[in-house]
Design a protein around this motif. Structure first.
Motif, PDB file in Angstrom:
ATOM      1  N   CYS A 166      -1.000  -8.344  -0.170  1.00 34.04           N
ATOM      2  CA  CYS A 166      -0.694  -7.094   0.540  1.00 34.04           C
ATOM      3  C   CYS A 166       0.773  -6.727   0.381  1.00 34.04           C
ATOM      4  O   CYS A 166       1.119  -5.590   0.072  1.00 34.04           O
ATOM      5  CB  CYS A 166      -0.981  -7.235   2.034  1.00 34.04           C
ATOM      6  SG  CYS A 166      -2.711  -7.074   2.429  1.00 34.04           S
ATOM      7  N   LEU A 167       1.621  -7.732   0.597  1.00 35.50           N
ATOM      8  CA  LEU A 167       3.063  -7.508   0.552  1.00 35.50           C
ATOM      9  C   LEU A 167       3.484  -6.975  -0.814  1.00 35.50           C
ATOM     10  O   LEU A 167       4.309  -6.057  -0.911  1.00 35.50           O
ATOM     11  CB  LEU A 167       3.775  -8.829   0.855  1.00 35.50           C
ATOM     12  CG  LEU A 167       5.195  -8.797   1.390  1.00 35.50           C
ATOM     13  CD1 LEU A 167       5.311  -7.872   2.566  1.00 35.50           C
ATOM     14  CD2 LEU A 167       5.604 -10.201   1.799  1.00 35.50           C
ATOM     15  N   SER A 168       2.900  -7.529  -1.876  1.00 36.96           N
ATOM     16  CA  SER A 168       3.348  -7.077  -3.194  1.00 36.96           C
ATOM     17  C   SER A 168       2.857  -5.669  -3.481  1.00 36.96           C
ATOM     18  O   SER A 168       3.535  -4.908  -4.162  1.00 36.96           O
ATOM     19  CB  SER A 168       2.928  -8.055  -4.289  1.00 36.96           C
ATOM     20  OG  SER A 168       1.562  -8.285  -4.219  1.00 36.96           O
ATOM     21  N   TRP A 169       1.695  -5.275  -2.915  1.00 37.60           N
ATOM     22  CA  TRP A 169       1.264  -3.887  -3.083  1.00 37.60           C
ATOM     23  C   TRP A 169       2.150  -2.947  -2.288  1.00 37.60           C
ATOM     24  O   TRP A 169       2.474  -1.848  -2.743  1.00 37.60           O
ATOM     25  CB  TRP A 169      -0.206  -3.715  -2.676  1.00 37.60           C
ATOM     26  CG  TRP A 169      -1.157  -4.217  -3.721  1.00 37.60           C
ATOM     27  CD1 TRP A 169      -2.068  -5.219  -3.584  1.00 37.60           C
ATOM     28  CD2 TRP A 169      -1.290  -3.753  -5.067  1.00 37.60           C
ATOM     29  NE1 TRP A 169      -2.746  -5.406  -4.765  1.00 37.60           N
ATOM     30  CE2 TRP A 169      -2.284  -4.524  -5.693  1.00 37.60           C
ATOM     31  CE3 TRP A 169      -0.634  -2.768  -5.815  1.00 37.60           C
ATOM     32  CZ2 TRP A 169      -2.676  -4.339  -7.012  1.00 37.60           C
ATOM     33  CZ3 TRP A 169      -1.011  -2.587  -7.133  1.00 37.60           C
ATOM     34  CH2 TRP A 169      -2.025  -3.370  -7.716  1.00 37.60           C
ATOM     35  N   ILE A 170       2.562  -3.384  -1.080  1.00 36.57           N
ATOM     36  CA  ILE A 170       3.483  -2.538  -0.308  1.00 36.57           C
ATOM     37  C   ILE A 170       4.775  -2.338  -1.095  1.00 36.57           C
ATOM     38  O   ILE A 170       5.324  -1.247  -1.158  1.00 36.57           O
ATOM     39  CB  ILE A 170       3.812  -3.186   1.047  1.00 36.57           C
ATOM     40  CG1 ILE A 170       2.548  -3.347   1.876  1.00 36.57           C
ATOM     41  CG2 ILE A 170       4.819  -2.345   1.805  1.00 36.57           C
ATOM     42  CD1 ILE A 170       2.773  -4.104   3.154  1.00 36.57           C
ATOM     43  N   GLY A 171       5.233  -3.437  -1.725  1.00 33.18           N
ATOM     44  CA  GLY A 171       6.446  -3.366  -2.532  1.00 33.18           C
ATOM     45  C   GLY A 171       6.301  -2.410  -3.701  1.00 33.18           C
ATOM     46  O   GLY A 171       7.283  -1.887  -4.221  1.00 33.18           O
ATOM     47  N   GLU A 172       5.064  -2.184  -4.158  1.00 29.82           N
ATOM     48  CA  GLU A 172       4.823  -1.216  -5.229  1.00 29.82           C
ATOM     49  C   GLU A 172       4.715   0.199  -4.671  1.00 29.82           C
ATOM     50  O   GLU A 172       4.435   1.147  -5.415  1.00 29.82           O
ATOM     51  CB  GLU A 172       3.533  -1.556  -5.980  1.00 29.82           C
ATOM     52  CG  GLU A 172       3.589  -2.869  -6.757  1.00 29.82           C
ATOM     53  CD  GLU A 172       4.654  -2.840  -7.828  1.00 29.82           C
ATOM     54  OE1 GLU A 172       4.781  -1.808  -8.514  1.00 29.82           O
ATOM     55  OE2 GLU A 172       5.390  -3.838  -7.964  1.00 29.82           O
ATOM     56  N   GLY A 173       4.858   0.336  -3.358  1.00 31.07           N
ATOM     57  CA  GLY A 173       4.863   1.672  -2.766  1.00 31.07           C
ATOM     58  C   GLY A 173       3.497   2.156  -2.298  1.00 31.07           C
ATOM     59  O   GLY A 173       3.320   3.337  -2.025  1.00 31.07           O
ATOM     60  N   LYS A 174       2.529   1.236  -2.187  1.00 35.69           N
ATOM     61  CA  LYS A 174       1.191   1.673  -1.746  1.00 35.69           C
ATOM     62  C   LYS A 174       1.133   1.760  -0.222  1.00 35.69           C
ATOM     63  O   LYS A 174       1.791   0.991   0.482  1.00 35.69           O
ATOM     64  CB  LYS A 174       0.120   0.675  -2.230  1.00 35.69           C
ATOM     65  CG  LYS A 174       0.092   0.468  -3.729  1.00 35.69           C
ATOM     66  CD  LYS A 174      -0.368   1.711  -4.453  1.00 35.69           C
ATOM     67  CE  LYS A 174      -0.509   1.443  -5.940  1.00 35.69           C
ATOM     68  NZ  LYS A 174      -0.153   2.622  -6.738  1.00 35.69           N
ATOM     69  N   THR A 175       0.307   2.650   0.284  1.00 36.65           N
ATOM     70  CA  THR A 175       0.102   2.753   1.727  1.00 36.65           C
ATOM     71  C   THR A 175      -1.056   1.848   2.137  1.00 36.65           C
ATOM     72  O   THR A 175      -1.796   1.345   1.282  1.00 36.65           O
ATOM     73  CB  THR A 175      -0.269   4.190   2.123  1.00 36.65           C
ATOM     74  OG1 THR A 175      -1.514   4.512   1.482  1.00 36.65           O
ATOM     75  CG2 THR A 175       0.786   5.176   1.652  1.00 36.65           C
ATOM     76  N   SER A 176      -1.217   1.659   3.429  1.00 31.63           N
ATOM     77  CA  SER A 176      -2.288   0.785   3.929  1.00 31.63           C
ATOM     78  C   SER A 176      -3.644   1.244   3.404  1.00 31.63           C
ATOM     79  O   SER A 176      -4.480   0.429   3.007  1.00 31.63           O
ATOM     80  CB  SER A 176      -2.316   0.788   5.448  1.00 31.63           C
ATOM     81  OG  SER A 176      -1.115   0.288   5.958  1.00 31.63           O
ATOM     82  N   ASP A 177      -3.872   2.568   3.414  1.00 33.86           N
ATOM     83  CA  ASP A 177      -5.151   3.106   2.939  1.00 33.86           C
ATOM     84  C   ASP A 177      -5.397   2.733   1.487  1.00 33.86           C
ATOM     85  O   ASP A 177      -6.486   2.303   1.111  1.00 33.86           O
ATOM     86  CB  ASP A 177      -5.157   4.627   3.081  1.00 33.86           C
ATOM     87  CG  ASP A 177      -5.476   5.033   4.515  1.00 33.86           C
ATOM     88  OD1 ASP A 177      -6.298   4.327   5.134  1.00 33.86           O
ATOM     89  OD2 ASP A 177      -4.896   6.012   4.991  1.00 33.86           O
ATOM     90  N   GLU A 178      -4.353   2.910   0.673  1.00 37.09           N
ATOM     91  CA  GLU A 178      -4.498   2.611  -0.757  1.00 37.09           C
ATOM     92  C   GLU A 178      -4.769   1.125  -0.976  1.00 37.09           C
ATOM     93  O   GLU A 178      -5.595   0.753  -1.796  1.00 37.09           O
ATOM     94  CB  GLU A 178      -3.229   3.040  -1.511  1.00 37.09           C
ATOM     95  CG  GLU A 178      -3.082   4.552  -1.591  1.00 37.09           C
ATOM     96  CD  GLU A 178      -1.689   4.981  -2.033  1.00 37.09           C
ATOM     97  OE1 GLU A 178      -1.555   6.130  -2.463  1.00 37.09           O
ATOM     98  OE2 GLU A 178      -0.745   4.187  -1.927  1.00 37.09           O
ATOM     99  N   ILE A 179      -4.050   0.289  -0.215  1.00 34.82           N
ATOM    100  CA  ILE A 179      -4.244  -1.156  -0.375  1.00 34.82           C
ATOM    101  C   ILE A 179      -5.679  -1.530  -0.001  1.00 34.82           C
ATOM    102  O   ILE A 179      -6.330  -2.325  -0.681  1.00 34.82           O
ATOM    103  CB  ILE A 179      -3.246  -1.950   0.498  1.00 34.82           C
ATOM    104  CG1 ILE A 179      -1.816  -1.640   0.059  1.00 34.82           C
ATOM    105  CG2 ILE A 179      -3.494  -3.443   0.387  1.00 34.82           C
ATOM    106  CD1 ILE A 179      -0.770  -2.185   0.987  1.00 34.82           C
ATOM    107  N   ALA A 180      -6.166  -0.914   1.090  1.00 37.53           N
ATOM    108  CA  ALA A 180      -7.534  -1.190   1.529  1.00 37.53           C
ATOM    109  C   ALA A 180      -8.504  -0.905   0.392  1.00 37.53           C
ATOM    110  O   ALA A 180      -9.420  -1.684   0.114  1.00 37.53           O
ATOM    111  CB  ALA A 180      -7.871  -0.329   2.739  1.00 37.53           C
ATOM    112  N   LEU A 181      -8.263   0.198  -0.314  1.00 42.26           N
ATOM    113  CA  LEU A 181      -9.114   0.587  -1.431  1.00 42.26           C
ATOM    114  C   LEU A 181      -8.971  -0.411  -2.587  1.00 42.26           C
ATOM    115  O   LEU A 181      -9.958  -0.820  -3.199  1.00 42.26           O
ATOM    116  CB  LEU A 181      -8.702   1.988  -1.892  1.00 42.26           C
ATOM    117  CG  LEU A 181      -9.723   2.805  -2.649  1.00 42.26           C
ATOM    118  CD1 LEU A 181     -10.913   3.083  -1.739  1.00 42.26           C
ATOM    119  CD2 LEU A 181      -9.092   4.124  -3.109  1.00 42.26           C
TER     120      LEU A 181
END
Lengths: 223, 253
Positions: free
Chosen positions: A170-185
């Motif tokens: 999760c943390l690395s996706w946030i670091g790529e600028g993704k939002t919670s919704d996008e990460i969920a997807l």
């Protein structure tokens, strides 16, 4: 054997049979310095505890400069820090300080990396000492060799290993600028689960915001 | 080197000057400036190769491992005709080299002719096979970037502490120079202004826009505007990615 070769030889011999300070005395003697200060510069969270590994500086000097040296190292940008690693630099000491009557008013600072640790060696010289830049560069490497053998110096505190694989993901996706919704997807879990992971990351790292958690993770090379 | 020149090397004014000077170079194409930098480092490596009586050298650059990605090791430069040798060596030892650089700064000696010479040496001795030749590997860990190894194959010279530390110091210089050149070429986001950097730094420290505004005597909207422009300049999609990029690029601590 020449001077440099036998210095390394002695230092290595010291490691197998002596205490840490014995080797630091050898390093000091080789550099022509009078006293040393060895500090960890990467322990952000522990700044107020034991970032000073070992030192025989006069104590008031340690108190006056120790924290500020580590602070200024932390404020330097990463590129410059990388370019400065293993390279001696000099810093003037405030001459008004009466402690320094028998010390030269400049100290030599050598940042270096040993294993996981980022460290700083600060050397003070006598007034009449003559400096050899050549030897100071030898000292940078020799100190790194020497200290890397002491696990209690170069070990890192492992708050990172507390993070689970999912949390790091999760943390690395946030670091790529993704939002919670996008990460969920992306990883196929619900948005609330993602948010739960993120809350748990912030608890474990002691971060107040997502930004701080990401900043922490990048600094610690987790992502 | 005099003390003056050491201090000047790292002075802030000169650094900004460098990036300004190099900015136009980028427009001319990376290939040209890369070629120039490679040419500068090559003779240094050849000199070092002679010092240890070696026939081939290689310069490896290393990408740090993270919990999700394994570390990467790649050959950035090598003596001509050594491809097969280097590839075979990396196939056998890449994993070991990656592990070593993040655990120890000590130089590695593979298959020394006289192992007893290293009883009191900082060098790390490795035996890979009974009749393999002597190779040297000097780890250079500058920080989060610019890390790598300088390798010398079939080193014929008599090895001792003095020669090893001399080569290790030269290895440091080579990789430092390589990083300097690489960063001068790829520093795309250097045109952030002081306020933007200041705000980014404070966000990275965990402050909210409101608190930053209070500390810097700005309105929340101004702070958000600075963060927005910094995000655009860093080519990031939101401020969190901007923070991650800024730390990796070394713009904030």
């Amino acid at each position: 054997m020449n001077v440099r070769g036998s210095f390394l030889h002695d230092l290595e011999a010291q490691r197998t049979c002596g205490h840490l300070t014995g080797g630091m005395d050898l390093i000091c003697a080789y550099a022509g310095a009078r006293s040393y200060l060895l500090a960890r510069t990467d322990l952000y969270s522990d700044r107020h505890h034991d970032f000073i590994v070992t030192s025989n500086w006069p104590f008031n000097l340690v108190r006056k400069f120790g924290a500020s040296l580590v602070d200024s190292e932390a404020r330097t940008s990463e590129v410059r820090r990388c370019l400065q690693a293993f390279e001696p630099t000099f810093q003037d000491i405030d001459a008004s300080d009466d402690l320094l009557s028998d010390y030269a008013p400049r100290m030599c600072l050598i940042p270096f990396n040993a294993g996981q640790a980022r460290m700083l060696l600060g050397l003070l010289f006598s007034k009449d000492a003559s400096l050899s830049h050549d030897r100071l560069r030898d000292v940078a490497l020799a100190t790194a060799y020497y200290t890397s053998h002491y696990p209690e110096i170069v070990s890192t505190n492992n708050t990172l290993s507390d993070l689970t694989v999912r949390e790091v993901e999760c943390l690395s996706w946030i670091g790529e600028g993704k939002t919670s919704d996008e990460i969920a997807l992306i990883i196929g879990i619900s948005r609330n689960t993602v948010n739960n992971y993120i809350t748990s990351i912030m608890n474990k790292t002691g971060a107040k915001t997502r930004s701080e958690a990401v900043a922490f993770a990048v600094r610690q090379r987790i992502i | 080197m005099t003390k003056g020149s050491i201090l000047k090397d790292f002075g802030a004014p000169q650094d900004t000057q460098n990036t300004q000077e190099r900015a136009p170079e980028r427009l001319n194409g990376d290939a040209i400036s890369n070629a120039a930098s490679t040419a500068d480092l090559f003779p240094k490596l050849v000199t070092m190769q002679r010092l240890c009586g070696s026939r081939d050298f290689a310069l490896l650059s290393i990408q740090a491992h993270t919990l999700l990605k394994p570390g990467q090791i790649e050959c950035a430069m090598q003596s001509s005709g050594s491809q097969a040798l280097v590839n075979k060596f990396l196939l056998d030892n890449a994993e070991f080299l990656l592990k070593h650089i993040y655990s120890s700064p000590a130089p590695i000696v593979f298959n020394p002719k006289d192992a007893r010479a290293f009883d009191t040496s900082p060098a790390f001795v490795v035996h890979t096979g009974p009749d393999d030749a002597t190779h040297l590997a000097f780890p250079v860990q500058l920080g989060t970037m610019g890390n790598g190894f300088v390798l010398f194959f079939n080193a014929g010279a008599v090895l001792n502490n003095d020669l090893l530390i001399d080569l290790h110091r030269k290895s440091l210089t080579v990789l430092r120079e390589k990083l300097r050149l690489a960063f001068g070429i790829s520093a795309g986001a250097e045109n952030l202004n002081d306020r933007e950097i200041e705000c980014l730094q404070l966000v990275g420290n965990g402050m909210k826009s409101e608190a930053i505004g209070e500390q810097l005597n700005l309105s929340v909207h101004t702070v958000n505007a600075y963060l927005g422009s910094a995000t655009t300049k860093l080519n990031a999609v939101n401020r969190i990615q901007a923070i991650a990029k800024a730390i990796r690029l070394g713009i904030i601590a």
